[in-house]
Design a protein around this motif. Sequence first.
Motif, PDB file in Angstrom:
ATOM      1  N   SER A 352       3.649  -1.351  -1.856  1.00 40.84           N
ATOM      2  CA  SER A 352       4.633  -1.792  -1.139  1.00 40.84           C
ATOM      3  C   SER A 352       5.667  -0.862  -0.694  1.00 40.84           C
ATOM      4  O   SER A 352       5.661   0.370  -1.212  1.00 40.84           O
ATOM      5  CB  SER A 352       5.311  -2.751  -2.173  1.00 40.84           C
ATOM      6  OG  SER A 352       5.976  -1.684  -3.284  1.00 40.84           O
ATOM      7  N   GLU A 355       6.942   1.196  -3.856  1.00 42.43           N
ATOM      8  CA  GLU A 355       6.127   2.026  -4.495  1.00 42.43           C
ATOM      9  C   GLU A 355       5.921   3.067  -3.553  1.00 42.43           C
ATOM     10  O   GLU A 355       5.460   4.187  -4.504  1.00 42.43           O
ATOM     11  CB  GLU A 355       4.849   1.060  -4.565  1.00 42.43           C
ATOM     12  CG  GLU A 355       5.247  -0.006  -5.748  1.00 42.43           C
ATOM     13  CD  GLU A 355       3.800  -1.025  -5.937  1.00 42.43           C
ATOM     14  OE1 GLU A 355       3.630  -1.813  -6.744  1.00 42.43           O
ATOM     15  OE2 GLU A 355       3.190  -1.013  -4.678  1.00 42.43           O
ATOM     16  N   TRP A 389       4.015   3.687   5.303  1.00 41.96           N
ATOM     17  CA  TRP A 389       5.363   3.497   5.250  1.00 41.96           C
ATOM     18  C   TRP A 389       6.131   4.592   5.851  1.00 41.96           C
ATOM     19  O   TRP A 389       5.719   5.716   5.494  1.00 41.96           O
ATOM     20  CB  TRP A 389       5.759   2.935   3.861  1.00 41.96           C
ATOM     21  CG  TRP A 389       5.095   1.621   3.620  1.00 41.96           C
ATOM     22  CD1 TRP A 389       4.246   1.522   2.662  1.00 41.96           C
ATOM     23  CD2 TRP A 389       5.913   0.223   4.030  1.00 41.96           C
ATOM     24  NE1 TRP A 389       4.256  -0.055   2.354  1.00 41.96           N
ATOM     25  CE2 TRP A 389       4.645  -0.581   3.259  1.00 41.96           C
ATOM     26  CE3 TRP A 389       6.803  -0.112   4.733  1.00 41.96           C
ATOM     27  CZ2 TRP A 389       5.210  -2.019   3.423  1.00 41.96           C
ATOM     28  CZ3 TRP A 389       7.007  -1.455   4.921  1.00 41.96           C
ATOM     29  CH2 TRP A 389       6.308  -2.336   4.344  1.00 41.96           C
ATOM     30  N   LYS A 422       8.350  -6.044   3.094  1.00 36.20           N
ATOM     31  CA  LYS A 422       8.378  -4.481   2.444  1.00 36.20           C
ATOM     32  C   LYS A 422       7.935  -4.960   0.977  1.00 36.20           C
ATOM     33  O   LYS A 422       7.550  -4.075   0.308  1.00 36.20           O
ATOM     34  CB  LYS A 422       9.999  -4.063   2.400  1.00 36.20           C
ATOM     35  CG  LYS A 422      10.269  -3.494   3.473  1.00 36.20           C
ATOM     36  CD  LYS A 422      11.886  -2.777   3.231  1.00 36.20           C
ATOM     37  CE  LYS A 422      12.366  -2.347   4.513  1.00 36.20           C
ATOM     38  NZ  LYS A 422      13.709  -1.665   4.062  1.00 36.20           N
ATOM     39  N   GLU A 423       7.872  -6.205   0.457  1.00 32.71           N
ATOM     40  CA  GLU A 423       7.267  -6.564  -0.731  1.00 32.71           C
ATOM     41  C   GLU A 423       5.966  -7.123  -0.639  1.00 32.71           C
ATOM     42  O   GLU A 423       5.115  -7.109  -1.716  1.00 32.71           O
ATOM     43  CB  GLU A 423       8.180  -7.585  -1.355  1.00 32.71           C
ATOM     44  CG  GLU A 423       9.774  -6.783  -1.723  1.00 32.71           C
ATOM     45  CD  GLU A 423      10.568  -8.024  -2.291  1.00 32.71           C
ATOM     46  OE1 GLU A 423      10.197  -9.078  -2.186  1.00 32.71           O
ATOM     47  OE2 GLU A 423      11.691  -7.714  -2.320  1.00 32.71           O
ATOM     48  N   GLN A 424       5.768  -7.934   0.342  1.00 30.72           N
ATOM     49  CA  GLN A 424       4.385  -8.659   0.341  1.00 30.72           C
ATOM     50  C   GLN A 424       3.264  -7.787   1.040  1.00 30.72           C
ATOM     51  O   GLN A 424       2.170  -8.134   0.802  1.00 30.72           O
ATOM     52  CB  GLN A 424       4.471 -10.008   1.258  1.00 30.72           C
ATOM     53  CG  GLN A 424       5.458 -10.901   0.425  1.00 30.72           C
ATOM     54  CD  GLN A 424       5.709 -12.206   1.402  1.00 30.72           C
ATOM     55  OE1 GLN A 424       5.047 -12.376   2.390  1.00 30.72           O
ATOM     56  NE2 GLN A 424       6.570 -13.025   0.720  1.00 30.72           N
ATOM     57  N   ARG A 425       3.575  -6.724   1.959  1.00 31.46           N
ATOM     58  CA  ARG A 425       2.448  -5.945   2.634  1.00 31.46           C
ATOM     59  C   ARG A 425       2.321  -4.708   1.896  1.00 31.46           C
ATOM     60  O   ARG A 425       3.402  -4.156   1.286  1.00 31.46           O
ATOM     61  CB  ARG A 425       2.755  -5.918   4.173  1.00 31.46           C
ATOM     62  CG  ARG A 425       3.113  -7.125   4.724  1.00 31.46           C
ATOM     63  CD  ARG A 425       1.755  -8.091   4.930  1.00 31.46           C
ATOM     64  NE  ARG A 425       0.581  -7.386   5.688  1.00 31.46           N
ATOM     65  CZ  ARG A 425       0.439  -7.373   6.954  1.00 31.46           C
ATOM     66  NH1 ARG A 425       1.390  -8.078   7.592  1.00 31.46           N
ATOM     67  NH2 ARG A 425      -0.285  -6.725   7.374  1.00 31.46           N
ATOM     68  N   THR A 426       0.921  -4.256   1.888  1.00 37.71           N
ATOM     69  CA  THR A 426       0.781  -2.920   1.390  1.00 37.71           C
ATOM     70  C   THR A 426       0.111  -2.136   2.191  1.00 37.71           C
ATOM     71  O   THR A 426      -0.757  -2.417   3.099  1.00 37.71           O
ATOM     72  CB  THR A 426      -0.063  -2.932   0.034  1.00 37.71           C
ATOM     73  OG1 THR A 426      -1.289  -3.742   0.399  1.00 37.71           O
ATOM     74  CG2 THR A 426       0.879  -4.108  -0.973  1.00 37.71           C
TER      75      THR A 426
END
Length: 435
Positions: A352, A355, A389, A422-426
């Motif tokens: 994420s 992370e 990211w 930002k939270e659901q995709r990696t």
Amino acid sequence: METGPGFCERASCQMRNRVLSHPYASSLARAGVQQQVVEESSQRIALSFSRLGLEGYGGLAEDFPVNVQAQVSEVAGDPLGARPSTFLAPQLSMHQLMLLASVCLSSLPAALSIYQKATGGPAPTPRLQYLLEPLQEVVHTQRGATVTLPCVLRARPPHYQVKWSKVEPAELLESVILVTSGAQHKTYGQLGGRARLRRGHRNDASLTIAGVALEDEGRYRCQLVNGLEDESLSLTLMLDGVVFPYQTSQGRYRFNYFEAKQACEEQDSRLATYQQLYKAWTEGLDWCNAGWILDGTVHYPIINPREPCGGRLLLPGVRTYGAKDKRKDRFDAFCFTSAVRGQVNFLRGHLSFKEAGQACRNQGATIAKVGQLYSAWKFSQLDRCDGGWLADGSVRYPITTPRTRCGGLPDPGVRSFGFPNKEQRTYGTYCFSVK
């Protein structure tokens, strides 16, 4: 050959008679204006208008040129003068020119005379007496480098000072950097803290700048202050870099000028100049969204004309909206970055955004900014087919060797996945570490 009154066989004669017999010629005559053929040949005819008593005063050449010249070939075979606008001054027909001459000349005071606008080039710049002309007026460098701007005296006057300054045309300012009397010197401002004299020899007044920053790019002036014999030369410092379009996670056209300026700075870059944007266009930048540049104007560069971008009929180029309201109008931004003293690395993983930031910190690095990724792509030929990211929450990847499985686009570039959740995709992440 002329065969009778009012008859002309030569095209130049036809042209002359047509002008001198024009209905507005009577207006010129009543104003005391004389018409004269000053040159007539098989190639060209030139007519001038003057009025007695107007000699001896100049200065109106820019406002009212009154000489008419024409190529005879343009009226040959047209004895009736059916195309008057083809052989007069640009944008003026015969009717307009005669009327203008009549009105303007008849209204002038008797002390004035009108001279034809000079056809030569501008007056030559006076030759420098003390300063040597630089071999090159543009000096190229990269961010972080040490660069020298040459300024050498061929001879030293008895009492003098040399003043270095940076010219800021957009702000109508000239900021002093350094002043020297030969034996001593003093620096000024933030740039002065990184500036010094090279002092290669006793006549060397060259300026050396350490740790070149993005904002150092621009025009510099070396001025010899010597009473009535002051003279100066100008140099341009140009950074090698890359221009990239930038917009917010909320979509396009969300920045006013000041927000666009801040957004570029947050991504390790600055708003591009027009020269930088134009150079990027010549190198292949093709972008349909308009964006702010440093001087407060708005543009967009087009390589391949297409319907959503002004239509297919407009030629390729850097298209402009001109100056816009810096506070009210909203567009994207065109940012410029140069080389960085650091390294961008890719970390694999299914991370994420939060992370990803922690993974970079675990490596003693920070999550990379957009400008840093563009710099690594441009100057280090970073080539990765993996989206990662970046600090602004976007996901991008740099491609120097285009290939089918890496987006399929034919040109090199930094590809973007936009701003995923930002939270659901990696994704993986790009980290930046200082060398």
